[in-house]
Write a protein that holds these residues in place. Structure first.
Motif, PDB file in Angstrom:
ATOM      1  N   ILE A  83      26.297  37.550  58.064  1.00 38.33           N
ATOM      2  CA  ILE A  83      27.418  38.212  57.291  1.00 38.33           C
ATOM      3  C   ILE A  83      26.920  38.621  55.955  1.00 38.33           C
ATOM      4  N   VAL A  84      26.773  39.715  55.617  1.00 37.04           N
ATOM      5  CA  VAL A  84      26.493  40.287  54.269  1.00 37.04           C
ATOM      6  C   VAL A  84      27.713  40.910  53.288  1.00 37.04           C
ATOM      7  N   THR A  85      27.807  40.286  52.081  1.00 35.70           N
ATOM      8  CA  THR A  85      28.846  40.939  51.329  1.00 35.70           C
ATOM      9  C   THR A  85      28.476  41.232  50.046  1.00 35.70           C
ATOM     10  N   GLY A  86      29.000  42.326  49.317  1.00 31.71           N
ATOM     11  CA  GLY A  86      28.749  42.644  48.142  1.00 31.71           C
ATOM     12  C   GLY A  86      29.467  43.629  47.588  1.00 31.71           C
ATOM     13  N   ILE A  87      29.331  43.834  46.222  1.00 30.94           N
ATOM     14  CA  ILE A  87      30.027  44.993  45.418  1.00 30.94           C
ATOM     15  C   ILE A  87      29.107  46.268  45.310  1.00 30.94           C
ATOM     16  N   GLY A  88      29.712  47.322  45.688  1.00 32.80           N
ATOM     17  CA  GLY A  88      28.923  48.737  45.375  1.00 32.80           C
ATOM     18  C   GLY A  88      29.822  49.740  44.821  1.00 32.80           C
ATOM     19  N   ASN A 145      10.600  52.026  46.304  1.00 29.02           N
ATOM     20  CA  ASN A 145      10.615  52.231  47.406  1.00 29.02           C
ATOM     21  C   ASN A 145      11.812  52.396  48.228  1.00 29.02           C
ATOM     22  N   VAL A 146      12.920  51.971  47.676  1.00 34.21           N
ATOM     23  CA  VAL A 146      14.143  52.113  48.311  1.00 34.21           C
ATOM     24  C   VAL A 146      15.139  52.679  47.587  1.00 34.21           C
ATOM     25  N   LYS A 147      15.813  53.574  48.439  1.00 38.75           N
ATOM     26  CA  LYS A 147      16.922  54.728  47.897  1.00 38.75           C
ATOM     27  C   LYS A 147      18.059  53.742  47.286  1.00 38.75           C
ATOM     28  N   GLY A 148      18.584  53.809  46.291  1.00 37.54           N
ATOM     29  CA  GLY A 148      19.751  53.298  46.107  1.00 37.54           C
ATOM     30  C   GLY A 148      19.651  52.199  44.932  1.00 37.54           C
ATOM     31  N   GLY A 149      18.456  51.767  44.695  1.00 40.60           N
ATOM     32  CA  GLY A 149      18.208  50.808  43.793  1.00 40.60           C
ATOM     33  C   GLY A 149      18.362  49.358  44.045  1.00 40.60           C
ATOM     34  N   VAL A 150      17.374  49.021  45.395  1.00 38.36           N
ATOM     35  CA  VAL A 150      17.913  47.498  45.730  1.00 38.36           C
ATOM     36  C   VAL A 150      17.243  46.489  44.689  1.00 38.36           C
ATOM     37  N   LEU A 151      18.071  45.365  44.275  1.00 34.24           N
ATOM     38  CA  LEU A 151      17.407  44.324  43.488  1.00 34.24           C
ATOM     39  C   LEU A 151      16.495  43.532  44.382  1.00 34.24           C
ATOM     40  N   SER A 152      15.167  43.968  44.488  1.00 31.84           N
ATOM     41  CA  SER A 152      14.380  43.259  45.340  1.00 31.84           C
ATOM     42  C   SER A 152      14.423  41.454  45.204  1.00 31.84           C
ATOM     43  N   TYR A 153      14.365  41.176  43.806  1.00 32.06           N
ATOM     44  CA  TYR A 153      14.410  40.089  43.666  1.00 32.06           C
ATOM     45  C   TYR A 153      15.582  39.122  43.848  1.00 32.06           C
ATOM     46  N   LEU A 154      16.572  39.785  44.185  1.00 26.61           N
ATOM     47  CA  LEU A 154      18.032  39.303  44.691  1.00 26.61           C
ATOM     48  C   LEU A 154      18.209  39.189  46.048  1.00 26.61           C
ATOM     49  N   ILE A 208      24.601  50.890  54.000  1.00 26.48           N
ATOM     50  CA  ILE A 208      24.852  50.622  52.546  1.00 26.48           C
ATOM     51  C   ILE A 208      24.143  51.336  51.405  1.00 26.48           C
ATOM     52  N   HIS A 209      22.828  51.203  51.724  1.00 23.18           N
ATOM     53  CA  HIS A 209      21.787  51.700  50.591  1.00 23.18           C
ATOM     54  C   HIS A 209      21.627  53.140  50.733  1.00 23.18           C
ATOM     55  N   ASN A 210      22.105  53.777  51.839  1.00 27.91           N
ATOM     56  CA  ASN A 210      22.121  55.232  51.918  1.00 27.91           C
ATOM     57  C   ASN A 210      23.455  55.954  51.274  1.00 27.91           C
ATOM     58  N   ILE A 211      24.393  55.123  51.397  1.00 25.67           N
ATOM     59  CA  ILE A 211      25.854  55.685  50.621  1.00 25.67           C
ATOM     60  C   ILE A 211      26.343  55.226  49.435  1.00 25.67           C
ATOM     61  N   THR A 212      25.787  54.102  48.759  1.00 25.93           N
ATOM     62  CA  THR A 212      26.325  53.589  47.816  1.00 25.93           C
ATOM     63  C   THR A 212      25.169  54.172  46.522  1.00 25.93           C
ATOM     64  N   ASP A 213      25.763  54.045  45.335  1.00 29.38           N
ATOM     65  CA  ASP A 213      25.237  54.310  43.925  1.00 29.38           C
ATOM     66  C   ASP A 213      24.325  53.188  43.806  1.00 29.38           C
ATOM     67  N   LYS A 214      25.165  52.055  43.560  1.00 25.26           N
ATOM     68  CA  LYS A 214      24.408  50.853  43.209  1.00 25.26           C
ATOM     69  C   LYS A 214      25.071  49.908  44.206  1.00 25.26           C
ATOM     70  N   PHE A 215      24.373  48.692  44.233  1.00 20.02           N
ATOM     71  CA  PHE A 215      24.913  47.579  45.255  1.00 20.02           C
ATOM     72  C   PHE A 215      24.413  46.389  44.833  1.00 20.02           C
ATOM     73  N   MET A 216      25.277  45.296  44.795  1.00 22.96           N
ATOM     74  CA  MET A 216      24.675  44.030  44.573  1.00 22.96           C
ATOM     75  C   MET A 216      25.208  42.930  45.460  1.00 22.96           C
ATOM     76  N   GLU A 217      24.643  42.524  46.143  1.00 23.87           N
ATOM     77  CA  GLU A 217      25.003  41.555  47.270  1.00 23.87           C
ATOM     78  C   GLU A 217      25.280  40.078  46.678  1.00 23.87           C
ATOM     79  N   LEU A 218      26.363  39.591  47.193  1.00 21.97           N
ATOM     80  CA  LEU A 218      26.932  38.315  46.867  1.00 21.97           C
ATOM     81  C   LEU A 218      26.736  37.392  47.854  1.00 21.97           C
ATOM     82  N   HIS A 219      26.367  36.161  47.513  1.00 25.91           N
ATOM     83  CA  HIS A 219      25.940  35.039  48.519  1.00 25.91           C
ATOM     84  C   HIS A 219      26.988  34.054  48.559  1.00 25.91           C
ATOM     85  N   GLY A 220      26.625  33.209  49.392  1.00 27.11           N
ATOM     86  CA  GLY A 220      27.569  31.969  49.757  1.00 27.11           C
ATOM     87  C   GLY A 220      29.035  31.668  50.079  1.00 27.11           C
TER      88      GLY A 220
END
Length: 769
Positions: A190-195, A74-83, A168-180
């Protein structure tokens, strides 16, 4: 029986390799069997003498962590819904209409109604729908082309505006959010992550607002705590270590300013981020996607370049806060937003921002995907530029960006194009509502002064100060209007050309006069389309009220002064004795009217009257005024006959009106207007250089030329002939009136005729009866 020195091992859930290693390392020499050789058996038991090891294999689906093929379709870009907690909204966002967009909503409603009617009736309304759609598109374009600063602020705060993760989910091929922040807390503001974008890996850091009330509460409305800035700082160190370019997205009203955040070191966290970002040797690109408030935005905004979406704003204090500080009311937020220069265009001019990313008509929420693609293009272009720089060059580039903000060189010659709009006066900040209140207060004082005494009447100094303040603001309003309608450059060029022509000895060329008139007419026609037209109109009305109040105040003061001086002149002993003597003689004669008085007494009355008028004329002359006419003495029978002739009075008033209209028409012609403008210029020059005879001679020559042109126009209009005919009729009426009288006052006819014809000012005669 062999014994084992270690306690029993719990191997359930461990990997096969680890279990085999443990079995092989037993101290009693037991030969282990790798679990992977046990096949698909659910339970396997190995027995050797007194030792038994039992293992259980857990079946389950293997994930290709961290990039599953299609974790959330349901989400373009492949969101890791469990993360990630950022998931598609169950319900679509409700449309929100801003105040200035209401006319568009009415047009849109008409289009919907026409389409509904076409579907219900089966009739063809194609032309009407196309017309309405064209009208809607044109209105939308006009509205969003001339947005005011406060309107852009409202668009930047729009509830449906796409957030950081939306982009982010519209422009990235892959994105992994990093926490803490590695200190026990994860700030959701504030959200951070590698994409990755087109195969290139980036570190993304941004403020995250909510898309509804529940998310806004969870995200703290995009206002970070110190934990959020320390999380961002940790990711910056991580990106610098691995060589990932950093892209930050700014969208916050400011850092969270509660007591707990201050106790945890909010200021220290922001300052530490500022210092660290200037030392990172990887490219940093900041993009303002909504509102960037104060240090909360700057804490992740110290970049090599800062880009802004077209309707984004960036400020040190919100317009409401600024208005509350300067004007003591948040209702002055529109004017504060205008003075703060917080829009993308203004900040690019001031070198605070380095570029503008376009938005679709209607704002970023009108087409989020298109807006995201524009952001993607901007990131690729700028990162390709930064990719050619080394770490040291990036540091110098980042330092130079901030060093050049607000820099000026004292004593350097300024370009004429920049010097034209410079003003020596200080900027005057005032609120239209406050000015309106002053106008109302002034009117009340004037009315009260007229009804009672002059003690409550406002002083001329207060009026002059208000008028100058209004003139200054009206000049600023006209300048802003000229910029809004796109005539600033033409007006500036015309002003320079006019100044050059005015500095020469000869009059302006008719071609230049015609150009000025055309440009003025065009500006007046397009002025109504300027966004500040209503404000300008309101201030012009205020200026008119102030000017009238000043004129009324000056007239009242002058009248009081004249009456006071007249009374002093009449109260002089020699004048009072003469008047009292004449009154006594008139009373003793027993005459009931002026006609019944003896001729000798009439002469004494007229002589005394002349002396009193001469005294009053002297008083006026001492005040810098001249007595042009005296109000007719209605006790004179000749003048009574003239006043009773309503036809003559009507003709005289009509002729005066025609002459006034003709003079106004002549003054509006380009030739006379140019002379008047030139006369103003010369008068201003003469005031700066007093005592120069040539300047005054030039002014007198211009005045004579203007008077001559007006006289020629009056002669050509036939008004002079009408005036001569009316003069003959008046003279005939006076002669007739003189014949009906006893002829004793004929010696004053000439003076009275002169006074009645001039008609410029009036003065009431004192009564001697």
């Amino acid at each position: 029986m062999a014994s084992i020195s270690h306690s029993s091992l719990a191997l359930g859930g461990a990997s096969s390799a680890s279990a085999s290693d443990y079995l092989r390392s037993s101290s009693n020499g037991v030969n282990g069997v790798p679990l992977k050789t046990l096949g698909r058996a659910v339970f396997t038991t190995i027995r050797r003498k007194d030792l038994a090891v039992t293992s259980r294999l857990k079946k389950g689906k293997k994930f290709e962590h961290p990039w599953p093929a299609n974790p959330d379709p349901n989400v373009k870009g492949g969101v890791l819904s469990y993360l990630s907690e950022f998931k598609p909204l169950g319900d679509t966002q409700k449309p929100v209409t801003l105040d200035f967009e209401k006319p568009l909503v009415e047009l849109e409603k008409k289009i919907v109604d026409v389409r509904k009617m076409a579907n219900e009736t089966g009739l063809d309304f194609t032309e009407q729908i196309i017309t309405l759609e064209n009208k809607y598109r044109q209105a939308l374009k006009d509205l969003y082309t001339h947005l005011t600063p406060i309107q852009r602020v409202n668009i930047a705060r729009h509830p449906n505006r796409p957030t950081f993760l939306d982009h982010i989910h519209n422009i990235t091929d892959k994105f992994m959010e990093l926490h803490g922040d590695r200190a026990g807390y994860d700030d959701p503001a504030i959200v951070t992550g590698i994409g990755t974008i087109d195969g290139k890996r980036y570190m993304f850091i941004g403020h995250q607002k909510g898309r509804n009330t529940k998310e806004n509460i969870m995200r703290n409305f995009g206002m970070p705590t110190p934990h959020g800035y320390r999380k961002a700082l940790r990711m910056m160190y991580y990106a610098d270590h691995h060589g990932f370019p950093i892209v930050t997205f700014i969208d916050t009203p400011g850092a969270y300013a509660d007591l707990k955040s201050e106790e945890l070191g909010q200021g220290e966290a922001i300052a530490n981020n500022l210092r660290t970002m200037f030392g990172l040797k990887v490219p940093i690109l900041s993009i303002v996607i909504g509102e960037g408030g104060s240090g909360g935005a700057l804490a992740i905004g110290c970049a090599n370049k800062m880009l802004m979406l077209e309707n984004a704003v960036f400020y040190v204090a919100s317009p409401e806060a600024c208005a509350a500080i300067l004007w003591k009311t948040s209702k002055a937020a529109p004017e504060a937003a205008e003075k703060l220069r917080i829009t993308s265009k203004e900040l690019v001019k001031l070198n605070v921002a380095d570029g503008i990313i376009p938005e679709p008509l209607g704002g970023a929420h009108a087409d989020p995907s298109w807006t995201s693609q524009q952001i993607k293009i901007a990131i690729n272009e700028n990162m390709n530029e930064f990719g050619k720089m080394s770490g040291e060059e990036l540091l110098k580039h980042r330092m130079a960006k901030y060093r050049k903000i607000g820099v000026f060189i004292e004593g350097e010659t300024i370009e004429p194009s920049r010097k034209v709009n410079m003003k020596k006066r200080e900027a005057v900040f005032s609120d239209s509502r406050k000015l309106q209140g002053e106008v109302d207060k002034l009117k009340e004082q004037i009315l009260k002064a007229k009804e009672t005494s002059s003690e409550d009447e406002p002083s001329s100094e207060v009026l002059n100060e208000m008028i100058e303040k209004l003139k200054s603001e009206i000049d600023d309003e006209y300048t802003e209007a000229a910029i809004a309608v796109g005539l600033e450059e033409r007006l500036t060029a015309m002003r320079e050309e006019f100044s050059k022509a005015s500095s020469e000895e000869h009059l302006m060329h008719p071609v230049l006069i015609e150009k000025i008139e055309k440009l003025k007419e065009e500006f007046n026609t397009r002025l109504i389309d300027a966004p500040n037209y209503e404000s300008l109109k309101s201030k012009l009305n205020m200026l008119r009220d102030f000017s009238r109040a000043k004129a009324a105040s000056e007239a009242t003061s002058l009248k009081k002064e004249i009456n006071k001086r007249f009374q002093e002149a009449v109260d002089r002993p020699e004048i009072r004795e003469k008047v009292e003597a004449i009154k006594a003689e008139v009373a003793s004669s027993g005459a009931s009217s002026f006609d019944e008085l003896p001729d000798a007494l009439k002469e004494k009355v007229l002589k005394t009257k002349g002396e009193v008028e001469a005294e009053m004329a002297g008083v006026l002359k001492s005040m810098g005024l001249e007595l042009d006419a005296v109000k007719l003495n209605m006790k004179d029978p000749a003048e009574q006959t003239f006043a009773a002739n309503e036809n003559l009075q009507e003709k005289l008033e009509k002729l005066n009106q025609e002459i006034t209209n003709k003079i106004a028409e002549v003054v509006r012609t380009p030739e006379i207007k140019s002379m008047v403008e030139l006369l103003k210029v010369e008068t201003a020059k003469a005031s700066k250089t007093p005592g120069v005879t040539e300047a005054y001679q030039k002014i007198e020559a211009l005045e004579q030329q203007i008077k001559q042109k007006i006289a020629e126009a009056l002669n050509m209009s036939g008004l002079q002939e009408k005036q001569e005919e009316l003069e003959k009729e008046i003279a005939a009426a006076r002669e007739l009136a003189a014949e009906n009288s006893d002829g004793s006052v004929k010696e004053d006819d000439d003076d009275d005729e002169d006074s009645s014809e001039s008609g410029k000012s009036e003065m009431v005669n004192p009564s001697f009866a």
